[in-house]
Design a protein around this motif. Sequence first.
Motif, PDB file in Angstrom:
ATOM      1  N   CYS A  63      18.147  39.091  16.271  1.00  0.00           N
ATOM      2  CA  CYS A  63      19.609  38.116  15.976  1.00  0.00           C
ATOM      3  C   CYS A  63      19.027  37.741  15.276  1.00  0.00           C
ATOM      4  O   CYS A  63      19.766  38.106  13.680  1.00  0.00           O
ATOM      5  CB  CYS A  63      20.549  37.609  16.772  1.00  0.00           C
ATOM      6  SG  CYS A  63      21.339  38.816  17.901  1.00  0.00           S
ATOM      7  N   GLU A  65      16.104  38.080  13.108  1.00  0.00           N
ATOM      8  CA  GLU A  65      16.041  39.191  12.694  1.00  0.00           C
ATOM      9  C   GLU A  65      15.964  39.686  11.093  1.00  0.00           C
ATOM     10  O   GLU A  65      15.945  40.783  10.872  1.00  0.00           O
ATOM     11  CB  GLU A  65      13.913  39.537  13.628  1.00  0.00           C
ATOM     12  CG  GLU A  65      12.787  38.779  14.022  1.00  0.00           C
ATOM     13  CD  GLU A  65      12.094  39.326  15.359  1.00  0.00           C
ATOM     14  OE1 GLU A  65      12.588  40.245  14.887  1.00  0.00           O
ATOM     15  OE2 GLU A  65      11.438  38.638  15.101  1.00  0.00           O
ATOM     16  N   LYS A  66      16.910  39.776  12.684  1.00  0.00           N
ATOM     17  CA  LYS A  66      18.284  41.437  12.125  1.00  0.00           C
ATOM     18  C   LYS A  66      19.393  40.388  10.859  1.00  0.00           C
ATOM     19  O   LYS A  66      20.134  42.134  10.346  1.00  0.00           O
ATOM     20  CB  LYS A  66      18.977  41.893  12.708  1.00  0.00           C
ATOM     21  CG  LYS A  66      17.474  43.108  13.295  1.00  0.00           C
ATOM     22  CD  LYS A  66      17.647  44.296  14.527  1.00  0.00           C
ATOM     23  CE  LYS A  66      16.876  45.118  15.042  1.00  0.00           C
ATOM     24  NZ  LYS A  66      17.373  45.721  15.933  1.00  0.00           N
ATOM     25  N   GLN A  67      19.256  39.449  10.849  1.00  0.00           N
ATOM     26  CA  GLN A  67      20.480  38.618  10.631  1.00  0.00           C
ATOM     27  C   GLN A  67      21.642  39.068  10.739  1.00  0.00           C
ATOM     28  O   GLN A  67      22.528  39.653  10.881  1.00  0.00           O
ATOM     29  CB  GLN A  67      20.239  38.667   8.843  1.00  0.00           C
ATOM     30  CG  GLN A  67      18.796  38.519   8.122  1.00  0.00           C
ATOM     31  CD  GLN A  67      19.717  38.540   7.155  1.00  0.00           C
ATOM     32  OE1 GLN A  67      20.035  38.935   5.724  1.00  0.00           O
ATOM     33  NE2 GLN A  67      18.287  37.685   5.954  1.00  0.00           N
ATOM     34  N   SER A  90      20.096  44.289  23.148  1.00  0.00           N
ATOM     35  CA  SER A  90      20.363  43.901  21.511  1.00  0.00           C
ATOM     36  C   SER A  90      20.812  45.450  21.160  1.00  0.00           C
ATOM     37  O   SER A  90      21.021  45.191  19.778  1.00  0.00           O
ATOM     38  CB  SER A  90      18.424  44.463  21.356  1.00  0.00           C
ATOM     39  OG  SER A  90      17.689  45.384  21.592  1.00  0.00           O
ATOM     40  N   ALA A  94      23.169  44.820  18.317  1.00  0.00           N
ATOM     41  CA  ALA A  94      23.211  45.175  17.086  1.00  0.00           C
ATOM     42  C   ALA A  94      24.242  46.562  16.666  1.00  0.00           C
ATOM     43  O   ALA A  94      24.692  45.778  15.597  1.00  0.00           O
ATOM     44  CB  ALA A  94      21.790  45.954  17.555  1.00  0.00           C
TER      45      ALA A  94
END
Length: 286
Positions: A63, A65-67, A90, A94
Amino acid sequence: MNFAKSIRSSSERGSQITIDTSASSSFNSQSPPFEQEVEASGFPSSYFKNEELECLSRLKEICQEKQLDASNQLICRFAIFHGFNVKRASRAIAKNHDHPYLNLRLEEELAQYIKTTKTLFPLPGLKSAMGSDVIYWHPSSYLPSASSNRLLVESMCYLLNDMNQTIDQCRNGILMIVNMDGYKMKNFHRDTQMRLTKVTEGQVVPTSIVQILIVNPPTFFETIWKVVRPAFSSLFSKRIHFIKSNKLGNYLMEGYEADLPDDFVATGRNAGELVERWLAMKKLEE
């Protein structure tokens, strides 16, 4: 980060999952280790196995890393729902972390719909034979229209979110009683039902419905079921049972009759009071 609030006693409803009201997607280097954040946000590490904590930690990293703006509560819900499988959880986070159905509030229109129709509500104190909490759905109280179609789906999502507030609730899942008494073809709306199948399977709201009891279905429901059944996965279909009301004891705790609503069992609890008390409690909490 301000991870609010305390853990409700596990003797009440299990370990309390507390909502991360800051809902920030960024975590600075000064944040404490994940286990401490779990403690602070209401997810005590003593409630998880080491491999489960590793999964939660990895999901949180993803979360970051992918904001993705996902609270600890939401990460935990998705993790439990997907059996602590990092890959599946995940992907679901997302896809759905910012879905409006995960952040519903009891606005006046929704509260009024739930109060007047008494279509969907929890049955406090009632447990399944396996220890799951129980929700009640009376489809004959629903009449399709543009607004009621939307509000029925929203009330289902709101209820499922509310019934997923503790770690124990997440793990134990929900049993749904569907009271088909009085159901007519006029109560069926295909598009709305298809949306509800996705909700009940957890494709949006990560709440596990472990059993659905369709009680006293009318004979014509076989025709409707032929339309609806393909929308469910074969695995989830096995959780759906068609029964007569005298078989409820096979699925519910002893003495269940006293906790059913009076629109289902004449000697049961007043349905209107059950709904009003629940709504009053939710308004106070919000």
